[in-house]
Design a protein around this motif. Structure first.
Motif, PDB file in Angstrom:
ATOM      1  N   SER A 156       0.817  -1.205   0.000  1.00 28.87           N
ATOM      2  CA  SER A 156       0.000   0.000   0.000  1.00 28.87           C
ATOM      3  C   SER A 156       0.854   1.260   0.000  1.00 28.87           C
ATOM      4  CB  SER A 156      -0.944   0.007   1.205  1.00 28.87           C
ATOM      5  OG  SER A 156      -2.023  -0.885   1.002  1.00 28.87           O
ATOM      6  N   ALA A 157       2.017   1.202   0.629  1.00 29.05           N
ATOM      7  CA  ALA A 157       2.920   2.360   0.580  1.00 29.05           C
ATOM      8  C   ALA A 157       3.326   2.654  -0.859  1.00 29.05           C
ATOM      9  CB  ALA A 157       4.148   2.101   1.443  1.00 29.05           C
ATOM     10  N   ARG A 158       3.532   1.599  -1.643  1.00 24.99           N
ATOM     11  CA  ARG A 158       3.860   1.813  -3.056  1.00 24.99           C
ATOM     12  C   ARG A 158       2.684   2.407  -3.818  1.00 24.99           C
ATOM     13  NH1 ARG A 158       6.709  -3.123  -2.269  1.00 24.99           N
ATOM     14  NH2 ARG A 158       4.963  -4.355  -3.067  1.00 24.99           N
ATOM     15  N   LEU A 159       1.453   1.967  -3.475  1.00 29.76           N
ATOM     16  CA  LEU A 159       0.267   2.549  -4.098  1.00 29.76           C
ATOM     17  C   LEU A 159       0.182   4.045  -3.817  1.00 29.76           C
ATOM     18  CD1 LEU A 159      -2.539  -0.067  -3.283  1.00 29.76           C
ATOM     19  CD2 LEU A 159      -1.411   0.293  -5.473  1.00 29.76           C
ATOM     20  N   VAL A 160       0.413   4.401  -2.558  1.00 32.53           N
ATOM     21  CA  VAL A 160       0.329   5.809  -2.174  1.00 32.53           C
ATOM     22  C   VAL A 160       1.404   6.615  -2.883  1.00 32.53           C
ATOM     23  CG1 VAL A 160       0.558   7.412  -0.241  1.00 32.53           C
ATOM     24  CG2 VAL A 160      -0.777   5.318   0.031  1.00 32.53           C
ATOM     25  N   ASP A 161       2.611   6.071  -2.958  1.00 33.36           N
ATOM     26  CA  ASP A 161       3.682   6.769  -3.674  1.00 33.36           C
ATOM     27  C   ASP A 161       3.314   6.982  -5.140  1.00 33.36           C
ATOM     28  OD1 ASP A 161       5.222   6.938  -1.409  1.00 33.36           O
ATOM     29  OD2 ASP A 161       6.480   5.201  -1.896  1.00 33.36           O
ATOM     30  N   ALA A 162       2.697   5.954  -5.750  1.00 30.27           N
ATOM     31  CA  ALA A 162       2.329   6.055  -7.165  1.00 30.27           C
ATOM     32  C   ALA A 162       1.260   7.113  -7.397  1.00 30.27           C
ATOM     33  CB  ALA A 162       1.846   4.702  -7.680  1.00 30.27           C
ATOM     34  N   GLU A 163       0.427   7.365  -6.406  1.00 26.75           N
ATOM     35  CA  GLU A 163      -0.636   8.353  -6.563  1.00 26.75           C
ATOM     36  C   GLU A 163      -0.144   9.785  -6.366  1.00 26.75           C
ATOM     37  OE1 GLU A 163      -3.154   7.495  -7.930  1.00 26.75           O
ATOM     38  OE2 GLU A 163      -3.653   5.442  -7.391  1.00 26.75           O
ATOM     39  N   ARG A 164       1.086   9.949  -5.887  1.00 25.13           N
ATOM     40  CA  ARG A 164       1.735  11.266  -5.816  1.00 25.13           C
ATOM     41  C   ARG A 164       0.977  12.256  -4.940  1.00 25.13           C
ATOM     42  NH1 ARG A 164       3.522  12.080 -12.214  1.00 25.13           N
ATOM     43  NH2 ARG A 164       4.308   9.957 -12.508  1.00 25.13           N
ATOM     44  N   VAL A 165       0.520  11.771  -3.798  1.00 25.97           N
ATOM     45  CA  VAL A 165      -0.157  12.677  -2.869  1.00 25.97           C
ATOM     46  C   VAL A 165       0.803  13.327  -1.892  1.00 25.97           C
ATOM     47  CG1 VAL A 165      -2.440  11.627  -3.007  1.00 25.97           C
ATOM     48  CG2 VAL A 165      -0.776  10.706  -1.393  1.00 25.97           C
ATOM     49  N   GLY A 166       2.080  12.975  -1.968  1.00 29.32           N
ATOM     50  CA  GLY A 166       3.085  13.655  -1.168  1.00 29.32           C
ATOM     51  C   GLY A 166       3.280  13.052   0.205  1.00 29.32           C
ATOM     52  N   SER A 167       4.104  13.717   0.984  1.00 26.15           N
ATOM     53  CA  SER A 167       4.462  13.266   2.324  1.00 26.15           C
ATOM     54  C   SER A 167       3.371  13.616   3.324  1.00 26.15           C
ATOM     55  CB  SER A 167       5.783  13.916   2.759  1.00 26.15           C
ATOM     56  OG  SER A 167       6.803  13.615   1.831  1.00 26.15           O
ATOM     57  N   PRO A 168       3.352  12.896   4.461  1.00 29.02           N
ATOM     58  CA  PRO A 168       2.362  13.242   5.500  1.00 29.02           C
ATOM     59  C   PRO A 168       2.516  14.681   5.953  1.00 29.02           C
ATOM     60  CG  PRO A 168       3.349  11.104   5.957  1.00 29.02           C
ATOM     61  CD  PRO A 168       4.133  11.701   4.834  1.00 29.02           C
ATOM     62  N   SER A 169       1.393  15.322   6.208  1.00 32.80           N
ATOM     63  CA  SER A 169       1.403  16.693   6.719  1.00 32.80           C
ATOM     64  C   SER A 169       0.707  16.700   8.062  1.00 32.80           C
ATOM     65  CB  SER A 169       0.707  17.661   5.750  1.00 32.80           C
ATOM     66  OG  SER A 169      -0.649  17.302   5.585  1.00 32.80           O
ATOM     67  N   ARG A 170       1.046  17.644   8.877  1.00 31.48           N
ATOM     68  CA  ARG A 170       0.482  17.709  10.225  1.00 31.48           C
ATOM     69  C   ARG A 170      -0.721  18.635  10.236  1.00 31.48           C
ATOM     70  NH1 ARG A 170       1.378  13.656  12.927  1.00 31.48           N
ATOM     71  NH2 ARG A 170       0.833  14.867  14.774  1.00 31.48           N
TER      72      ARG A 170
END
Length: 289
Positions: free
Chosen positions: A269-283
């Motif tokens: 799932s981390a690879r899926l999220v990376d592929a979607e290009r939503v960026g790094s976690p924000s606070r």
């Protein structure tokens, strides 16, 4: 268009919604767009659902708004509008988010059911129950809509109903078949308030017993620089998740559903999220859930 398997990079929806970080967008005439018009005007991804069967389902803002318009029209045809109370008993998925947006468009009041059984007495006074397990509500006095399991990626090939709780009582309306017959445009008056303000006023029913995640503090979502990641497996659509989702849309950003139970993502799932290009976690407030 509802798409499966395409890898369109997730980017800003194209115009921030009224009340969002940029104060809203304008139409071609210079008139300020309402939140629903702003979603409907966007050809870019609003929801990407990886949570069902390993497939990728993408809804642009236009398609999400189309589903919401059809849902609002169906609510109106069935006699539900301002003053009506609708109970949503749904798992996390793109269809649940579209139903939620349609309920907002129709200006009904919404309550969210927990993942535990709720008796008619405990659900309070509601006019309509919309459920993925309609058999559990067969004795409820309210009108009942049945929402088939999964994401129904091809509506022409509905998935089988599984457990007895998921079987459709004879009096229930099947949402997937009925909503297709509704118009793509909704001419009902728009709510006079922002989408986040509408959801803020909605309510959760109190849980009556331990649910699937009892005793676990699962972080269900993670705000990212360019979107929201939601861990959908085993999750329910509730008020807090709804607030996180619409707050993301209000900022003109997409929502990504992943097949995890929390946002401590597996490598896949981390690879899926990376592929979607939503960026790094924000606070942002509400990240821990």
């Amino acid at each position: 268009m509802l798409s499966h398997g395409e890898r369109t990079p997730l980017v800003n929806l194209g115009t921030n919604l009224p009340g969002g970080a940029a104060g809203g967008g304008n139409g071609s005439s210079g008139r300020r767009l309402t939140w629903f018009e702003a979603i409907a005007a966007s050809p870019r991804p609003a929801v990407v659902d990886h949570a069902a069967h390993g497939d990728r389902v993408e809804l642009s803002g236009r398609v999400l708004a189309n589903w919401a318009a059809k849902t609002a029209n169906l609510l109106d045809v069935e006699g539900h509008g301002p003053g009506s109370t609708v109970l949503l008993d749904l798992p996390l998925g793109w269809k649940s988010l579209a139903l939620m947006l349609g309920a907002a468009r129709a200006r009904v009041e919404v309550r969210f059911a927990p993942g535990t059984s709720v008796t008619p007495d405990e659900s309070g006074s509601v006019d309509l129950v919309v459920s993925g397990t309609p058999g559990a509500w067969s004795e409820h006095p309210a009108e009942l809509w049945a929402v088939s399991p999964g994401t129904l990626m091809a509506l022409e090939e509905p998935e089988p109903w599984g457990s007895s709780d998921a079987e459709v009582p004879p009096h229930a309306l099947e949402y997937a078949s009925e909503v297709q017959m509704q118009a793509d445009q909704c001419h009902l008056p728009l709510p006079g308030t922002s989408l986040p303000a509408l959801v803020e006023a909605w309510e959760d029913l109190a849980a009556t017993g331990p649910g699937d995640d009892a005793g676990l503090a699962l972080p269900r979502w993670s705000h990212r620089e360019r979107g929201l990641v939601v861990a959908a497996a085993g999750g329910r659509l509730d008020r807090e998740t709804a607030r996180a989702v619409v707050g993301t849309w209000d900022r003109g950003l997409p929502v990504v559903l992943v097949p995890e139970r929390d946002t401590d993502l597996s490598a896949a799932s981390a690879r899926l999220v990376d592929a979607e290009r939503v960026g790094s976690p924000s606070r942002l407030p509400g990240d821990a859930r």
